[in-house]
Design a protein around this motif. Structure first.
Motif, PDB file in Angstrom:
ATOM      1  N   ASP A 179     -13.644   4.256  -3.015  1.00 12.16           N
ATOM      2  CA  ASP A 179     -14.213   3.159  -3.998  1.00 12.16           C
ATOM      3  C   ASP A 179     -13.589   2.698  -5.071  1.00 12.16           C
ATOM      4  N   LYS A 180     -12.210   3.345  -5.272  1.00 12.33           N
ATOM      5  CA  LYS A 180     -11.460   3.028  -6.343  1.00 12.33           C
ATOM      6  C   LYS A 180     -10.443   2.170  -6.369  1.00 12.33           C
ATOM      7  N   ALA A 181      -9.677   1.918  -5.228  1.00  8.17           N
ATOM      8  CA  ALA A 181      -8.455   1.177  -4.996  1.00  8.17           C
ATOM      9  C   ALA A 181      -8.367   0.300  -3.750  1.00  8.17           C
TER      10      ALA A 181
ATOM     11  N   VAL B 135      10.912  -0.785 -14.119  1.00  6.74           N
ATOM     12  CA  VAL B 135      11.556  -1.557 -13.113  1.00  6.74           C
ATOM     13  C   VAL B 135      10.725  -2.755 -13.148  1.00  6.74           C
ATOM     14  N   LEU B 136      10.588  -3.635 -12.057  1.00  2.12           N
ATOM     15  CA  LEU B 136       9.901  -4.887 -11.680  1.00  2.12           C
ATOM     16  C   LEU B 136       9.408  -4.975 -10.738  1.00  2.12           C
ATOM     17  N   PRO B 137       8.420  -5.928 -10.447  1.00  2.00           N
ATOM     18  CA  PRO B 137       7.763  -5.970  -8.968  1.00  2.00           C
ATOM     19  C   PRO B 137       8.841  -6.355  -8.127  1.00  2.00           C
TER      20      PRO B 137
ATOM     21  N   ALA C 143      -5.158  -1.041  -3.562  1.00  2.00           N
ATOM     22  CA  ALA C 143      -3.948  -0.194  -3.426  1.00  2.00           C
ATOM     23  C   ALA C 143      -3.582  -0.317  -4.735  1.00  2.00           C
ATOM     24  N   ALA C 144      -3.007   0.981  -5.253  1.00  2.00           N
ATOM     25  CA  ALA C 144      -2.404   1.143  -6.785  1.00  2.00           C
ATOM     26  C   ALA C 144      -1.125   1.073  -6.634  1.00  2.00           C
ATOM     27  N   GLY C 145      -0.372   0.270  -5.715  1.00  2.82           N
ATOM     28  CA  GLY C 145       0.908   0.071  -6.046  1.00  2.82           C
ATOM     29  C   GLY C 145       1.841   0.552  -4.709  1.00  2.82           C
ATOM     30  N   ALA C 146       3.261   0.405  -4.574  1.00  2.39           N
ATOM     31  CA  ALA C 146       4.125   0.867  -3.793  1.00  2.39           C
ATOM     32  C   ALA C 146       3.928   2.538  -4.002  1.00  2.39           C
ATOM     33  N   ASP C 147       4.354   3.360  -3.155  1.00  2.00           N
ATOM     34  CA  ASP C 147       4.197   4.968  -3.283  1.00  2.00           C
ATOM     35  C   ASP C 147       5.639   5.183  -4.436  1.00  2.00           C
ATOM     36  N   ILE C 148       4.883   5.813  -5.562  1.00  2.00           N
ATOM     37  CA  ILE C 148       5.956   6.115  -6.453  1.00  2.00           C
ATOM     38  C   ILE C 148       6.755   7.386  -6.195  1.00  2.00           C
ATOM     39  N   LYS C 149       6.003   8.179  -5.442  1.00  2.00           N
ATOM     40  CA  LYS C 149       6.482   9.692  -5.241  1.00  2.00           C
ATOM     41  C   LYS C 149       7.539   9.350  -3.706  1.00  2.00           C
ATOM     42  N   GLU C 150       7.299   8.067  -3.246  1.00  2.00           N
ATOM     43  CA  GLU C 150       8.390   7.744  -2.233  1.00  2.00           C
ATOM     44  C   GLU C 150       9.748   7.217  -2.769  1.00  2.00           C
TER      45      GLU C 150
ATOM     46  N   PRO D 263      -6.890   7.237   0.770  1.00  2.00           N
ATOM     47  CA  PRO D 263      -7.546   7.150  -0.287  1.00  2.00           C
ATOM     48  C   PRO D 263      -7.027   8.484  -1.390  1.00  2.00           C
ATOM     49  N   ASP D 264      -6.499   9.509  -1.028  1.00  2.00           N
ATOM     50  CA  ASP D 264      -5.698  10.471  -1.985  1.00  2.00           C
ATOM     51  C   ASP D 264      -4.785   9.970  -2.900  1.00  2.00           C
ATOM     52  N   SER D 265      -3.959   8.931  -2.533  1.00  2.00           N
ATOM     53  CA  SER D 265      -3.169   8.381  -3.465  1.00  2.00           C
ATOM     54  C   SER D 265      -3.281   6.757  -3.820  1.00  2.00           C
TER      55      SER D 265
ATOM     56  N   PRO E  36       2.269  -3.513 -13.083  1.00  2.00           N
ATOM     57  CA  PRO E  36       2.631  -2.455 -14.226  1.00  2.00           C
ATOM     58  C   PRO E  36       3.918  -1.808 -13.906  1.00  2.00           C
ATOM     59  N   GLU E  37       4.706  -2.598 -13.152  1.00  2.00           N
ATOM     60  CA  GLU E  37       6.046  -1.922 -12.981  1.00  2.00           C
ATOM     61  C   GLU E  37       6.968  -1.631 -14.130  1.00  2.00           C
ATOM     62  N   ILE E  38       6.671  -2.560 -15.048  1.00  2.00           N
ATOM     63  CA  ILE E  38       7.751  -2.417 -16.525  1.00  2.00           C
ATOM     64  C   ILE E  38       7.541  -1.062 -16.885  1.00  2.00           C
TER      65      ILE E  38
ATOM     66  N   GLY F 245       0.803  -3.435  -9.114  1.00  2.00           N
ATOM     67  CA  GLY F 245       2.410  -3.447  -8.456  1.00  2.00           C
ATOM     68  C   GLY F 245       1.937  -4.109  -6.953  1.00  2.00           C
ATOM     69  N   GLY F 246       2.567  -3.093  -6.091  1.00  2.00           N
ATOM     70  CA  GLY F 246       2.670  -3.635  -4.719  1.00  2.00           C
ATOM     71  C   GLY F 246       1.343  -3.906  -4.277  1.00  2.00           C
ATOM     72  N   GLY F 247       0.435  -3.243  -4.605  1.00  2.00           N
ATOM     73  CA  GLY F 247      -1.132  -3.502  -4.300  1.00  2.00           C
ATOM     74  C   GLY F 247      -1.579  -5.035  -4.685  1.00  2.00           C
TER      75      GLY F 247
HETATM   76  N1  CO8 Z   1       1.772   5.909  -5.983  1.00  2.00           N
HETATM   77  C1  CO8 Z   1       1.821   7.101  -5.523  1.00  2.00           C
HETATM   78  N2  CO8 Z   1       0.844   7.865  -5.667  1.00  2.00           N
HETATM   79  C2  CO8 Z   1      -0.195   7.076  -6.725  1.00  2.00           C
HETATM   80  C3  CO8 Z   1      -0.025   5.918  -7.023  1.00  2.00           C
HETATM   81  C4  CO8 Z   1       0.943   5.096  -6.608  1.00  2.00           C
HETATM   82  N3  CO8 Z   1       1.453   3.868  -6.943  1.00  2.00           N
HETATM   83  N4  CO8 Z   1      -1.074   5.404  -8.035  1.00  2.00           N
HETATM   84  C5  CO8 Z   1      -1.875   6.631  -7.776  1.00  2.00           C
HETATM   85  N5  CO8 Z   1      -1.436   7.559  -7.177  1.00  2.00           N
HETATM   86  C6  CO8 Z   1      -1.859   8.903  -7.079  1.00  2.00           C
HETATM   87  C7  CO8 Z   1      -1.850   9.668  -8.272  1.00  2.00           C
HETATM   88  O1  CO8 Z   1      -0.316  10.500  -8.254  1.00  2.00           O
HETATM   89  C8  CO8 Z   1      -3.046  10.765  -7.585  1.00  2.00           C
HETATM   90  O2  CO8 Z   1      -2.371  11.847  -7.092  1.00  2.00           O
HETATM   91  P1  CO8 Z   1      -2.721  13.462  -7.268  1.00  2.00           P
HETATM   92  O3  CO8 Z   1      -4.211  13.260  -7.249  1.00  2.00           O
HETATM   93  O4  CO8 Z   1      -1.828  14.055  -6.376  1.00  2.00           O
HETATM   94  O5  CO8 Z   1      -2.065  13.467  -8.758  1.00  2.00           O
HETATM   95  C9  CO8 Z   1      -3.866   9.897  -7.140  1.00  2.00           C
HETATM   96  O6  CO8 Z   1      -3.309   8.943  -6.769  1.00  2.00           O
HETATM   97  C10 CO8 Z   1      -4.890   9.457  -8.226  1.00  2.00           C
HETATM   98  O7  CO8 Z   1      -4.364   8.771  -9.245  1.00  2.00           O
HETATM   99  P2  CO8 Z   1      -4.771   8.989 -10.623  1.00  2.00           P
HETATM  100  O8  CO8 Z   1      -5.252  10.577 -11.016  1.00  2.00           O
HETATM  101  O9  CO8 Z   1      -3.741   8.558 -11.514  1.00  2.00           O
HETATM  102  O10 CO8 Z   1      -6.017   7.984 -10.975  1.00  2.00           O
HETATM  103  P3  CO8 Z   1      -6.471   7.674 -12.384  1.00  2.00           P
HETATM  104  O11 CO8 Z   1      -8.011   7.020 -12.019  1.00  2.00           O
HETATM  105  O12 CO8 Z   1      -6.417   8.617 -13.546  1.00  2.00           O
HETATM  106  O13 CO8 Z   1      -5.517   6.354 -12.544  1.00  2.00           O
HETATM  107  C11 CO8 Z   1      -4.499   4.450 -11.997  1.00  2.00           C
HETATM  108  C12 CO8 Z   1      -5.495   5.198 -11.700  1.00  2.00           C
HETATM  109  C13 CO8 Z   1      -4.436   3.507 -13.276  1.00  2.00           C
HETATM  110  C14 CO8 Z   1      -4.152   3.240 -10.953  1.00  2.00           C
HETATM  111  C15 CO8 Z   1      -3.179   5.335 -11.906  1.00  2.00           C
HETATM  112  O14 CO8 Z   1      -3.188   6.023 -10.694  1.00  2.00           O
HETATM  113  C16 CO8 Z   1      -1.758   4.483 -11.959  1.00  2.00           C
HETATM  114  O15 CO8 Z   1      -1.380   3.846 -13.024  1.00  2.00           O
HETATM  115  N6  CO8 Z   1      -1.127   4.428 -10.841  1.00  2.00           N
HETATM  116  C17 CO8 Z   1       0.137   3.751 -10.578  1.00  2.00           C
HETATM  117  C18 CO8 Z   1      -0.046   2.215 -10.778  1.00  2.00           C
HETATM  118  C19 CO8 Z   1       1.507   1.641 -10.702  1.00  2.00           C
HETATM  119  O16 CO8 Z   1       2.295   1.923 -11.624  1.00  2.00           O
HETATM  120  N7  CO8 Z   1       1.748   0.751  -9.715  1.00  2.00           N
HETATM  121  C20 CO8 Z   1       3.000   0.107  -9.475  1.00  2.00           C
HETATM  122  C21 CO8 Z   1       3.783   0.990  -8.605  1.00  2.00           C
HETATM  123  S1  CO8 Z   1       5.523   0.377  -8.475  1.00  2.00           S
HETATM  124  C22 CO8 Z   1       5.327  -0.907  -7.494  1.00  2.00           C
HETATM  125  O17 CO8 Z   1       4.131  -1.260  -6.854  1.00  2.00           O
HETATM  126  C23 CO8 Z   1       6.478  -1.848  -6.979  1.00  2.00           C
HETATM  127  C24 CO8 Z   1       7.563  -1.236  -7.369  1.00  2.00           C
HETATM  128  C25 CO8 Z   1       8.831  -2.173  -7.261  1.00  2.00           C
HETATM  129  C26 CO8 Z   1      10.107  -1.291  -7.822  1.00  2.00           C
HETATM  130  C27 CO8 Z   1      11.055  -1.895  -6.898  1.00  2.00           C
HETATM  131  C28 CO8 Z   1      12.043  -0.667  -7.310  1.00  2.00           C
HETATM  132  C29 CO8 Z   1      13.242  -0.715  -6.405  1.00  2.00           C
END
Ligand code: CO8
Length: 261
Positions: free
Chosen positions: A60-62, A140-142, A64-71, A23-25, A134-136, A111-113
């Protein structure tokens, strides 16, 4: 029950409930989540007592907000390519699950979610759910099938709109576009998903698997091939004890007793 680091798994009767638990991410999907899901879904698949599964997100919020961007942020192309990054989602997670499962989307599915939700047999969404690719916006792209499954679910116009603008779709729009099967009040989501899963779990298990396989075949075959495939599956399933029981029970005006044979 195995203890996992990134997910929670619970059996409620013959339904397995799997909860993404970071839930923290916002339940971001990293390689640890994938490994846990592959293991948990393999266990579900192998357990004859389990007939349907539900995947949801903690908090209560997600969902999954996608693949882990930090990874991904520090990885270079050689690493992505060498690891065949994301291949496990398609090759090891979804393809091997022949039993039915539902995604209960409780919030952001981005995204991945969104891609994982689309891997489910169908999606039940809370009225607070938001979907998007939202990958764009990350340059990037999905990468887990989003462009392909989204087009099949909602058609080219909306898929292009979502992928090119990165905007989110609310639950009502997702339902109107055919992405989700049902939208329910947020507080009712898990109950509704578990009730749907229990209903599926009460059906003849081989028939459930055959129905799933036949519907999925529609994505791979021409109409003619698909209809023939369905007919063959139908003919095969008539050899089961559950076919005899199901039809007899109807004629005798009683509930069927399935054996899974
Ligand atoms: N990865 C890692 N951490 C995340 C992610 C994520 N996808 N989404 C949210 N988090 C973390 C935040 O960094 C934050 O952590 P911290 O408290 O340590 O700063 C915590 O979760 C809470 O998030 P927010 O503070 O941002 O919460 P908000 O309510 O302000 O915003 C949103 C919620 C709108 C969902 C926002 O977090 C957001 O936009 N997240 C990213 C969404 C996104 O871009 N998803 C797509 C990821 S890419 C993917 O899924 C596929 C990639 C394919 C690429 C292929 C490449 C080879």
């Amino acid at each position: 029950m195995t203890d996992y680091k990134n997910i929670l798994v619970e059996q409620r009767g013959n339904v397995t409930l799997v909860t993404l638990n970071r839930p923290d991410s916002l339940n971001a999907l990293n390689t640890g989540v994938l490994a846990d899901l592959i293991d948990a879904f393999a266990a579900y698949e192998a357990d004859d007592t389990q007939r349907c599964a539900v995947l949801t997100g903690s908090g209560d919020k997600a969902f999954a907000a996608g693949a882990d961007i930090k990874e991904m942020v520090e990885k270079d192309t050689a690493q992505f390519f060498n690891e065949d990054f994301f291949a496990g989602w398609t090759d090891d997670f979804t393809r091997r699950t022949r039993k039915p499962w539902i995604a209960a989307v409780n919030g952001f599915a981005l995204g991945g979610g969104c891609e994982v939700a689309m891997m489910a047999d169908f999606i039940i969404a809370s009225d607070k759910a938001r979907f998007g690719q939202p990958e764009i916006k990350l340059g990037v792209l999905p990468g887990m099938g989003g462009t392909q499954r989204l087009v099949r679910a909602v058609g080219k116009a909306k898929a292009m709109d979502l992928c090119l603008t990165g905007r989110m779709m609310d639950a009502a729009e997702a339902e109107a576009s055919g992405l989700v099967a049902r939208v329910v009040e947020h507080d009712r989501l898990l109950d509704e998903a578990m009730e749907a899963a229990a209903l599926i779990a009460s059906m003849a298990p081989l028939a459930a698997m055959a129905n799933k396989e036949a519907v999925d075949a529609a994505f791979e075959n021409t109409l003619d091939q698909g209809i023939k495939y369905e007919r063959r599956l139908f003919q095969v399933i008539t050899a089961t004890d559950d076919k005899t029981e199901g039809m007899k029970a109807f004629v005798e005006k009683r509930d069927p007793k399935w054996t899974g044979r």
